[in-house]
Scaffold this motif. Structure first.
Motif, PDB file in Angstrom:
ATOM      1  N   ALA A 147       0.841  -1.201   0.000  1.00 51.01           N
ATOM      2  CA  ALA A 147       0.000   0.000   0.000  1.00 51.01           C
ATOM      3  C   ALA A 147       0.873   1.246   0.000  1.00 51.01           C
ATOM      4  O   ALA A 147       0.623   2.200  -0.756  1.00 51.01           O
ATOM      5  CB  ALA A 147      -0.915  -0.004   1.224  1.00 51.01           C
ATOM      6  N   ARG A 148       1.904   1.247   0.821  1.00 49.25           N
ATOM      7  CA  ARG A 148       2.800   2.395   0.881  1.00 49.25           C
ATOM      8  C   ARG A 148       3.474   2.636  -0.462  1.00 49.25           C
ATOM      9  O   ARG A 148       3.600   3.790  -0.917  1.00 49.25           O
ATOM     10  CB  ARG A 148       3.851   2.196   1.974  1.00 49.25           C
ATOM     11  N   ALA A 149       3.907   1.567  -1.110  1.00 50.64           N
ATOM     12  CA  ALA A 149       4.577   1.711  -2.411  1.00 50.64           C
ATOM     13  C   ALA A 149       3.650   2.376  -3.427  1.00 50.64           C
ATOM     14  O   ALA A 149       4.071   3.263  -4.189  1.00 50.64           O
ATOM     15  CB  ALA A 149       5.037   0.347  -2.920  1.00 50.64           C
ATOM     16  N   ASP A 150       2.379   1.983  -3.434  1.00 55.55           N
ATOM     17  CA  ASP A 150       1.438   2.580  -4.390  1.00 55.55           C
ATOM     18  C   ASP A 150       1.127   4.034  -4.035  1.00 55.55           C
ATOM     19  O   ASP A 150       1.046   4.894  -4.922  1.00 55.55           O
ATOM     20  CB  ASP A 150       0.147   1.759  -4.437  1.00 55.55           C
ATOM     21  N   TYR A 151       0.935   4.324  -2.751  1.00 58.49           N
ATOM     22  CA  TYR A 151       0.675   5.713  -2.356  1.00 58.49           C
ATOM     23  C   TYR A 151       1.867   6.608  -2.700  1.00 58.49           C
ATOM     24  O   TYR A 151       1.697   7.727  -3.210  1.00 58.49           O
ATOM     25  CB  TYR A 151       0.376   5.799  -0.859  1.00 58.49           C
ATOM     26  N   GLU A 152       3.067   6.136  -2.425  1.00 63.96           N
ATOM     27  CA  GLU A 152       4.246   6.954  -2.702  1.00 63.96           C
ATOM     28  C   GLU A 152       4.441   7.155  -4.203  1.00 63.96           C
ATOM     29  O   GLU A 152       4.834   8.242  -4.648  1.00 63.96           O
ATOM     30  CB  GLU A 152       5.476   6.306  -2.066  1.00 63.96           C
ATOM     31  N   HIS A 153       4.147   6.117  -4.986  1.00 67.17           N
ATOM     32  CA  HIS A 153       4.216   6.252  -6.452  1.00 67.17           C
ATOM     33  C   HIS A 153       3.203   7.299  -6.916  1.00 67.17           C
ATOM     34  O   HIS A 153       3.536   8.190  -7.711  1.00 67.17           O
ATOM     35  CB  HIS A 153       3.933   4.895  -7.091  1.00 67.17           C
ATOM     36  N   LEU A 154       1.991   7.203  -6.400  1.00 71.36           N
ATOM     37  CA  LEU A 154       0.938   8.155  -6.772  1.00 71.36           C
ATOM     38  C   LEU A 154       1.346   9.579  -6.430  1.00 71.36           C
ATOM     39  O   LEU A 154       1.177  10.504  -7.235  1.00 71.36           O
ATOM     40  CB  LEU A 154      -0.359   7.793  -6.061  1.00 71.36           C
ATOM     41  N   LEU A 155       1.903   9.767  -5.238  1.00 75.60           N
ATOM     42  CA  LEU A 155       2.226  11.126  -4.792  1.00 75.60           C
ATOM     43  C   LEU A 155       3.444  11.695  -5.502  1.00 75.60           C
ATOM     44  O   LEU A 155       3.623  12.913  -5.532  1.00 75.60           O
ATOM     45  CB  LEU A 155       2.418  11.140  -3.273  1.00 75.60           C
ATOM     46  N   LYS A 156       4.261  10.852  -6.099  1.00 78.96           N
ATOM     47  CA  LYS A 156       5.315  11.364  -6.978  1.00 78.96           C
ATOM     48  C   LYS A 156       4.708  11.913  -8.263  1.00 78.96           C
ATOM     49  O   LYS A 156       5.197  12.900  -8.822  1.00 78.96           O
ATOM     50  CB  LYS A 156       6.318  10.257  -7.298  1.00 78.96           C
ATOM     51  N   LEU A 157       3.644  11.269  -8.715  1.00 78.06           N
ATOM     52  CA  LEU A 157       2.968  11.716  -9.939  1.00 78.06           C
ATOM     53  C   LEU A 157       2.080  12.928  -9.671  1.00 78.06           C
ATOM     54  O   LEU A 157       2.035  13.867 -10.476  1.00 78.06           O
ATOM     55  CB  LEU A 157       2.100  10.575 -10.498  1.00 78.06           C
ATOM     56  N   VAL A 158       1.343  12.876  -8.562  1.00 81.36           N
ATOM     57  CA  VAL A 158       0.377  13.933  -8.234  1.00 81.36           C
ATOM     58  C   VAL A 158       0.598  14.333  -6.772  1.00 81.36           C
ATOM     59  O   VAL A 158      -0.129  13.884  -5.877  1.00 81.36           O
ATOM     60  CB  VAL A 158      -1.078  13.453  -8.437  1.00 81.36           C
ATOM     61  N   PRO A 159       1.598  15.170  -6.492  1.00 85.43           N
ATOM     62  CA  PRO A 159       1.933  15.499  -5.100  1.00 85.43           C
ATOM     63  C   PRO A 159       0.780  16.100  -4.303  1.00 85.43           C
ATOM     64  O   PRO A 159       0.743  15.971  -3.080  1.00 85.43           O
ATOM     65  CB  PRO A 159       3.087  16.501  -5.246  1.00 85.43           C
ATOM     66  N   GLN A 160      -0.159  16.752  -4.975  1.00 83.34           N
ATOM     67  CA  GLN A 160      -1.259  17.425  -4.271  1.00 83.34           C
ATOM     68  C   GLN A 160      -2.518  16.566  -4.183  1.00 83.34           C
ATOM     69  O   GLN A 160      -3.573  17.061  -3.799  1.00 83.34           O
ATOM     70  CB  GLN A 160      -1.579  18.739  -4.963  1.00 83.34           C
ATOM     71  N   SER A 161      -2.409  15.286  -4.513  1.00 81.84           N
ATOM     72  CA  SER A 161      -3.583  14.414  -4.482  1.00 81.84           C
ATOM     73  C   SER A 161      -4.195  14.368  -3.087  1.00 81.84           C
ATOM     74  O   SER A 161      -3.563  13.907  -2.131  1.00 81.84           O
ATOM     75  CB  SER A 161      -3.200  12.992  -4.922  1.00 81.84           C
ATOM     76  N   TYR A 162      -5.414  14.840  -2.978  1.00 78.34           N
ATOM     77  CA  TYR A 162      -6.120  14.815  -1.688  1.00 78.34           C
ATOM     78  C   TYR A 162      -6.286  13.381  -1.197  1.00 78.34           C
ATOM     79  O   TYR A 162      -5.935  13.050  -0.052  1.00 78.34           O
ATOM     80  CB  TYR A 162      -7.481  15.495  -1.846  1.00 78.34           C
ATOM     81  N   SER A 163      -6.810  12.524  -2.062  1.00 79.12           N
ATOM     82  CA  SER A 163      -7.071  11.140  -1.661  1.00 79.12           C
ATOM     83  C   SER A 163      -5.781  10.390  -1.368  1.00 79.12           C
ATOM     84  O   SER A 163      -5.728   9.567  -0.451  1.00 79.12           O
ATOM     85  CB  SER A 163      -7.867  10.419  -2.759  1.00 79.12           C
ATOM     86  N   GLY A 164      -4.743  10.673  -2.158  1.00 84.49           N
ATOM     87  CA  GLY A 164      -3.474  10.007  -1.938  1.00 84.49           C
ATOM     88  C   GLY A 164      -2.851  10.380  -0.603  1.00 84.49           C
ATOM     89  O   GLY A 164      -2.364   9.527   0.148  1.00 84.49           O
ATOM     90  N   ARG A 165      -2.865  11.678  -0.267  1.00 85.22           N
ATOM     91  CA  ARG A 165      -2.287  12.126   1.002  1.00 85.22           C
ATOM     92  C   ARG A 165      -3.114  11.633   2.194  1.00 85.22           C
ATOM     93  O   ARG A 165      -2.564  11.215   3.218  1.00 85.22           O
ATOM     94  CB  ARG A 165      -2.172  13.649   1.015  1.00 85.22           C
TER      95      ARG A 165
END
Length: 282
Positions: A147-165
């Protein structure tokens, strides 16, 4: 949903050969009536089009649209069959895989949904929605490393992602990293990474999330303040009433707790979830 259907429509028109005029007209009518929410009529046009040319590769789109109509009508088994038929024709169609994964989640079939999101990520490794949803599934399965790997990948792509953060903050909380969870939530509430600001509902969710962390840290007074702010921001936040009621109950404030539990139930929390809590308020 419309964006997914439209993107797949563009894809299918490129791979499909020339349609017969009747088939094309029926397909266009099916699409138009779907847009107009004339769902039963759209289903009829889809059936006629597929009967007119059963071997047409464009049928993948028709099956996908049929699945979406059936899903909107809560015909989940039929929708699943239609999405699968679409994927039999076009197994690499990302929009259809995403639709089927979402349906699997609605049916409580998390493992099958995860498989579809993984297929999407095999095809498009930076697909942000697939990363977000797979991370959610991994977290629900307590597979925190993935889960952490996917969240961190997402936040590299979209740092301001509300759902990701928010998802990463929840993960930190589950792993007992309360300071890290609070840091994320504090930054989001301060708006440091959200130039357009947050909606009242989004802020309310963050206050509830922060209250949950504070409750785990035995900071009940701070948690109550955050829950009050969540309710002020969005009075329909059932979770805020439920959590505040639990805090009041732990403080022997049974009258206040009962009021909050009843409000949570009125806002949609299943009565079975608050029944025992209400018993404790007597």
């Amino acid at each position: 949903m419309k964006r997914l259907i439209l993107s797949f429509f563009a894809w299918s028109t490129m791979v499909a050969s020339a349609f017969s005029q009747t088939y094309q007209e029926l397909s266009e009518r099916a699409f138009a009536t779907t847009e107009q929410d004339s769902l039963e009529l759209a289903k009829q046009y889809i059936a006629q089009a597929m009967k007119a040319d059963p071997a047409n590769p464009h049928n993948a789109l028709l099956f996908s649209n049929l699945g979406t109509i059936q899903r909107r009508q809560h015909q989940y088994d039929q929708a699943l069959e239609s999405y699968t038929m679409a994927l039999n024709i076009a197994p690499r169609a990302v929009p259809v895989l995403m639709n089927r994964a979402t349906l699997y989640l609605e049916l409580g079939k998390e493992e099958l949904a995860k498989m579809d999101y993984s297929l999407v990520l095999d095809l498009e490794k930076d697909h942000s929605e697939a990363l977000l949803m797979r991370a959610y599934i991994y977290m629900s399965q307590r597979n925190y490393k993935f889960a952490r790997a996917d969240y961190e990948h997402l936040l590299k792509l979209v740092p301001q992602s509300y759902s990701g953060r928010l998802g990463l903050a929840t993960l930190e909380q589950k792993e007992k990293n309360t300071d890290a969870a609070l840091a994320i939530l504090n930054a989001m509430l301060a708006g440091q990474e959200e130039p357009d600001g947050l909606t009242a509902s989004q802020r309310a969710v963050l206050y509830v999330a922060r209250a949950g962390v504070e409750q785990e840290m035995n900071q009940a007074d701070l948690a109550v303040l955050d829950l009050e702010e969540a309710i002020r921001q969005d009075p329909s936040q059932a979770e805020a009433y439920l959590m505040r009621g639990q805090i009041y109950l732990s403080q022997k404030k049974k009258g206040l707790a009962k009021r909050d539990f009843e409000k949570a139930a009125a806002l949609g929390v299943p009565r079975v979830e608050v029944r025992e809590l209400l018993q404790q308020c007597k």
